[in-house]
Design an enzyme around this catalytic site. Structure first.
Site, PDB file in Angstrom:
ATOM      1  CB  SER A  30      -0.898  -0.028   1.097  1.00  0.00           C
ATOM      2  OG  SER A  30      -1.515   1.154   1.214  1.00  0.00           O
ATOM      3  CB  VAL A  31       0.800   4.573  -2.022  1.00  0.00           C
ATOM      4  CG1 VAL A  31       1.221   3.671  -3.218  1.00  0.00           C
ATOM      5  CG2 VAL A  31      -0.705   4.826  -1.801  1.00  0.00           C
TER       6      VAL A  31
ATOM      7  CB  SER B 113      -8.702  15.447  -9.079  1.00  0.00           C
ATOM      8  OG  SER B 113     -10.096  15.382  -9.540  1.00  0.00           O
TER       9      SER B 113
ATOM     10  CE1 TYR C 237      -9.442  11.557  -5.706  1.00  0.00           C
ATOM     11  CE2 TYR C 237     -10.684  13.413  -6.742  1.00  0.00           C
ATOM     12  CZ  TYR C 237      -9.819  12.571  -6.849  1.00  0.00           C
ATOM     13  OH  TYR C 237      -9.469  12.015  -8.172  1.00  0.00           O
TER      14      TYR C 237
ATOM     15  CB  SER D 100      -7.850  18.429   1.188  1.00  0.00           C
ATOM     16  OG  SER D 100      -9.072  19.184   1.497  1.00  0.00           O
TER      17      SER D 100
ATOM     18  CE  LYS E 131      -6.345  12.849  -7.083  1.00  0.00           C
ATOM     19  NZ  LYS E 131      -5.340  11.720  -7.145  1.00  0.00           N
TER      20      LYS E 131
ATOM     21  CB  ALA F 267      -9.682   8.507 -18.058  1.00  0.00           C
TER      22      ALA F 267
ATOM     23  CB  SER G 140     -11.284   4.590 -14.128  1.00  0.00           C
ATOM     24  OG  SER G 140     -11.648   5.496 -13.118  1.00  0.00           O
TER      25      SER G 140
HETATM   26  P1  NAI Z   1      -8.820   3.201 -10.713  1.00  0.00           P
HETATM   27  O1  NAI Z   1      -9.568   2.795  -9.369  1.00  0.00           O
HETATM   28  O2  NAI Z   1      -9.094   2.380 -11.868  1.00  0.00           O
HETATM   29  O3  NAI Z   1      -7.349   3.052 -10.162  1.00  0.00           O
HETATM   30  C1  NAI Z   1      -6.550   3.339  -9.080  1.00  0.00           C
HETATM   31  C2  NAI Z   1      -6.003   2.174  -8.503  1.00  0.00           C
HETATM   32  O4  NAI Z   1      -5.199   2.505  -7.308  1.00  0.00           O
HETATM   33  C3  NAI Z   1      -6.812   1.041  -8.249  1.00  0.00           C
HETATM   34  O5  NAI Z   1      -6.357  -0.154  -8.890  1.00  0.00           O
HETATM   35  C4  NAI Z   1      -6.542   0.868  -6.698  1.00  0.00           C
HETATM   36  O6  NAI Z   1      -6.614  -0.802  -6.323  1.00  0.00           O
HETATM   37  C5  NAI Z   1      -5.194   1.441  -6.510  1.00  0.00           C
HETATM   38  N1  NAI Z   1      -5.043   1.645  -5.012  1.00  0.00           N
HETATM   39  C6  NAI Z   1      -5.859   2.115  -4.128  1.00  0.00           C
HETATM   40  N2  NAI Z   1      -5.253   2.489  -2.933  1.00  0.00           N
HETATM   41  C7  NAI Z   1      -4.094   1.923  -3.129  1.00  0.00           C
HETATM   42  C8  NAI Z   1      -2.956   1.923  -2.204  1.00  0.00           C
HETATM   43  N3  NAI Z   1      -3.314   2.436  -0.919  1.00  0.00           N
HETATM   44  N4  NAI Z   1      -1.699   1.166  -2.586  1.00  0.00           N
HETATM   45  C9  NAI Z   1      -1.686   0.785  -3.922  1.00  0.00           C
HETATM   46  N5  NAI Z   1      -2.633   1.087  -4.754  1.00  0.00           N
HETATM   47  C10 NAI Z   1      -4.033   1.417  -4.463  1.00  0.00           C
HETATM   48  O7  NAI Z   1      -9.172   4.862 -10.762  1.00  0.00           O
HETATM   49  P2  NAI Z   1      -8.447   5.594 -12.001  1.00  0.00           P
HETATM   50  O8  NAI Z   1      -9.487   6.685 -12.543  1.00  0.00           O
HETATM   51  O9  NAI Z   1      -7.496   5.042 -12.796  1.00  0.00           O
HETATM   52  O10 NAI Z   1      -7.448   6.785 -11.067  1.00  0.00           O
HETATM   53  C11 NAI Z   1      -6.211   6.887 -11.000  1.00  0.00           C
HETATM   54  C12 NAI Z   1      -5.650   8.189 -10.491  1.00  0.00           C
HETATM   55  O11 NAI Z   1      -6.225   9.255 -11.248  1.00  0.00           O
HETATM   56  C13 NAI Z   1      -6.319   8.311  -9.040  1.00  0.00           C
HETATM   57  O12 NAI Z   1      -5.110   9.211  -8.597  1.00  0.00           O
HETATM   58  C14 NAI Z   1      -7.576   9.392  -9.553  1.00  0.00           C
HETATM   59  O13 NAI Z   1      -7.814  10.072  -8.166  1.00  0.00           O
HETATM   60  C15 NAI Z   1      -6.908  10.197 -10.297  1.00  0.00           C
HETATM   61  N6  NAI Z   1      -8.051  10.600 -11.070  1.00  0.00           N
HETATM   62  C16 NAI Z   1      -8.797   9.830 -11.956  1.00  0.00           C
HETATM   63  C17 NAI Z   1      -9.896  10.690 -12.674  1.00  0.00           C
HETATM   64  C18 NAI Z   1     -10.496  10.030 -13.579  1.00  0.00           C
HETATM   65  O14 NAI Z   1     -11.466  10.698 -14.490  1.00  0.00           O
HETATM   66  N7  NAI Z   1     -10.681   8.657 -13.987  1.00  0.00           N
HETATM   67  C19 NAI Z   1      -9.948  12.264 -12.491  1.00  0.00           C
HETATM   68  C20 NAI Z   1      -8.994  12.927 -11.788  1.00  0.00           C
HETATM   69  C21 NAI Z   1      -8.235  11.988 -11.129  1.00  0.00           C
END
Ligand code: NAI
Length: 703
Positions: free
Chosen positions: A356-357, A435, A448, A450, A452, A480, A482
């Site tokens: 975990s990060v 974000s 979230y 804060s 970001k 995106a 997701s």
């Molecule tokens: P996602 O949920 O598909 O990917 C996030 C991944 O992080 C997941 O696979 C999850 O298992 C992993 N994760 C969660 N907690 C963790 C931890 N403690 N240690 C290691 N891995 C962990 O979501 P997505 O959309 O691909 O998000 C990626 C990043 O982009 C995130 O930081 C999200 O906040 C950011 N973001 C995404 C947006 C979107 O439109 N999809 C919009 C703005 C920001």
């Protein structure tokens, strides 16, 4: 005779080699072409087998052995990777430069590995190919060094899609060696015995050439210019005259994996083969030899970043805890492992990590996984994320903390150990994931938003600390489809918002081509723009001696709050400087003259390719090195060749001339307020090297 460990990192070459079409044909005959493959053997419509390139750098490759002081009786070719940047012309002069990048110790009785990387350019100026070679030195192990990272390579669990049979002749090495590899092991029976072989063995690179022909026949028939990469490990010696079978599995539209076996004995002679093909993109951005850590890469955006970087040659640590969308659940290895399997099936290299990060130990372990598997970290994408949305009064401490722990603290936990490694190596690219919720605000996401926006602060300080070490830190605000956005976005938009529309920008920010640091980008659906903290021109109120009255503030509030003619500051000092200067400026005025938009030095270099005047560059072959001093400065070089221009951060080995200036003077000169000639005569601009050529700059770039 001990290995010379000091040889690592020292520049080797340049070594030049002239060749004609006859050398091209001789090589083709050496790797089994003949009337069956006349295109490679007949000067009428002659084509070049791409692996001919390795035959042109034998003289250079021998430098690895001599510089590392290898015991030649125990030397074998361990692995070879050729990455093609342009088709090989029929004749010309090739110039190769490179270095030994690693010397690994497998143990006293097991030997040592010497890894060398080189780049070869044609006399036309074109970069043709990169070679990454591993020499296996059987008698030089046990010097107490580190062992090479372990690699696993998976073949699909099905019969090969193609099988090509070949039988090199008993005399094949005698013909092949005429292309340049005259090492006695392949011709001299006494030498072969001394090296522990019954008789002279085939050149591994000769079998490699046979394999390349088989791969082309199966996947790029008639088009050697579509071969983009050929990598493999030489697993066992092959005796001249033994038949071989090249087994090929197509793993993607433009990828295959392969091996070559001794048809008679079934032994694997060449393994871990990767073949990439398709049109060679112009100035393709590659990551060969680089290591990328991507957090939260088990799905969504992170998975796509990982696949793209791996496809372009990076070795990947796929980190993912495998939790639920809100971070709950004990975690699962499956998502990260699945992405690793995908990368490997496509011929890439990757390891999974499930830490975990959100804890310091987790961050350390993630970076440790990269060091153990691949020896370094060049790229870090802080991408892991969760959501726990609640309106503010319902935002209890647990939901607040958990989200900050993953996003903001998570980026700190992983970036800190990664930054230490990057600083030692003098190179790094870090991408933070913010974000729009943080940049602009979103209802129900105080935690979230804060976290970001905190990441932007982290970037702002890290960019300054990383500057001296060529570590660039930038931030992306993606949009995106997701699992994080599946119930937030309207279904019709969700369909159109593939992470693939975001990843090109992120991959660019991870590359050596990325000269910017401290920038924030919005990216989604193919739309990209920059976001920044912009500061309005403001005004002084009252005198500097007495605090103004509250009523004065209210009266001037419109001017204070105005962002018209706002300005971007690269760092705190610039803003404080303006603040102090405001009091030495003429008295406040509501119609204050608009301050000019501030450019950063990095902005100027990233915009430079866009202002390149290709028409004025005919015949120009110059390298301008810029050394810009001051807090906003750094080293950049601009290479102008073949009517094109490339900007790189760092110091070029052979600049035509070096221009030295302070950051502010440079910005003024580019902005037109400081004429170049005045800068030079006043000593603000110093030029070393070919001063005459420096005058080309005005001709080559439009303002
Ligand atoms: P996602 O949920 O598909 O990917 C996030 C991944 O992080 C997941 O696979 C999850 O298992 C992993 N994760 C969660 N907690 C963790 C931890 N403690 N240690 C290691 N891995 C962990 O979501 P997505 O959309 O691909 O998000 C990626 C990043 O982009 C995130 O930081 C999200 O906040 C950011 N973001 C995404 C947006 C979107 O439109 N999809 C919009 C703005 C920001």
């Amino acid at each position: 005779m001990a290995l010379n460990l000091d040889a690592v990192g020292k520049k080797l070459g340049p070594v030049s080699k002239e060749y004609t079409w006859k050398d091209v044909v001789l090589y083709a005959l050496g790797v089994g072409a003949g009337f069956n493959d006349l295109d490679y053997c007949y000067e009428k419509n002659l084509k070049v087998i791409p692996t001919f390139s390795i035959a042109t750098i034998f003289d250079f490759l021998s430098h690895y052995a001599t510089n590392a002081n290898i015991n030649l009786a125990g030397i074998l070719h361990g692995e070879q990777d050729l990455i093609f940047h342009a088709p090989i012309p029929l004749d010309g002069t090739l110039t190769t430069e490179g270095k030994i990048t690693h010397i690994y110790d497998k143990g006293a009785k097991k030997g040592a590995l010497i890894i060398g990387e080189s780049e070869t350019r044609h006399s036309s100026g074109k970069k043709l190919f990169t070679s990454i070679m591993t020499l296996f030195s059987r008698f030089d192990g046990g010097f107490g060094g580190e062992n090479a990272p372990q690699e696993t390579f998976l073949y699909p669990d099905r019969a090969p899609d193609f099988e090509i049979n070949e039988t090199p002749s008993l005399d094949q090495p005698l013909l092949y060696r005429l292309s340049g590899d005259v090492f006695p092991l392949h011709v001299d029976a006494d030498f072969a015995k001394m090296a522990g072989f019954e008789k002279p063995i085939m050149h591994g690179l000769c079998t490699y050439g046979y394999s390349c022909r088989a791969l082309m026949q199966s996947l790029t028939p008639g088009s050697p210019d579509k071969v983009r990469r050929l990598k493999c490990r030489f697993s066992r010696p092959l005796m001249p005259g033994d038949p071989i079978t090249i087994q090929i599995w197509k793993t993607g539209d433009e990828q295959a994996i392969w091996k070559t076996i001794n048809t008679k004995t079934g032994e694997e002679v060449i393994t871990n083969g990767i073949f990439e093909f398709g049109d060679i993109p112009k100035d393709e951005i590659r990551f060969d030899g680089q290591v990328a850590v991507i957090t939260g890469a088990g799905g969504g955006l992170g998975r796509v970043y990982a696949l793209e970087l791996a496809k372009r040659g990076a070795k990947i640590v796929v980190n993912d805890l495998g939790s639920a969308r809100d971070g709950s659940g004990g975690g699962s290895a499956t998502p990260a492992q699945k992405v690793v399997d995908e990368i490997k099936a496509a011929g890439g290299e990757a390891v999974a990590n499930y830490d975990s990060v959100s804890t310091p130990e987790g961050g350390e372990n993630i970076v440790k996984a990269a060091l153990e598997a691949f020896g370094k970290v060049d790229i870090l994408i802080n991408n892991a994320g969760i959501l726990r949305d609640k309106s503010f009064t319902k935002m209890d401490p647990e939901n607040w903390r958990t989200v900050l722990d993953v996003h903001l603290n998570g980026a700190y936990h992983v970036s800190r150990p990664a930054f230490k490694v990057m600083r030692e190596k003098g190179y790094g690219r870090i991408v933070m994931t913010t974000s729009a919720a943080g940049l602009y605000g979103n209802f129900g996401q105080t935690n979230y938003s804060s976290a970001k926006m905190g990441l932007v602060g982290l970037m702002n300080a890290m960019k300054l600390e990383g500057k001296k070490y060529n570590i660039n830190v930038n931030t992306v605000a993606p949009l995106a489809a997701s699992r994080l956005t599946e119930d937030i976005l309207p279904p019709e938009l969700f369909e159109k918002m593939k992470p693939e529309f975001v990843s090109p920008l992120v991959v660019y920010l991870c590359s050596t081509k990325c000269a910017v640091t401290g920038n924030i980008y919005n990216a989604g659906m193919g739309f990209f723009n920059r976001a920044a903290v912009v500061t309005g021109p403001g005004t002084t109120i009252g005198s500097a001696e007495h605090p103004p009255a509250i009523e004065d503030i209210i009266e001037k509030h419109a001017t204070v709050a105005s962002l018209k003619n706002g300005k971007f500051y690269f760092e705190l000092n610039e803003q404080v400087g303006d603040l102090i200067n405001a009091f030495s400026a003429p008295a406040e005025s509501t119609t204050a003259e608009a301050p000019k938009q501030t450019l950063t030095v990095a902005d100027i270099f990233s915009a430079m390719p866009g202002s390149f005047n290709a028409a004025g560059a005919a015949g120009a072959d110059v390298v301008f090195q810029y050394h810009i001093s001051g807090p906003g400065g750094g080293d950049w070089n601009c290479v102008v060749q073949n009517n094109s221009c490339a900007i790189n951060q760092g110091i070029h080995e052979k600049p035509t001339c070096t221009l030295k200036m302070s950051d502010n003077d440079f910005i003024d000169m580019i902005g037109g307020t400081l004429p170049a000639m005045k800068a030079y005569t006043s000593g603000k601009l110093k030029i070393e090297g070919d001063i005459m050529k420096s005058q080309l700059i005005e001709k080559l770039f439009r303002r």
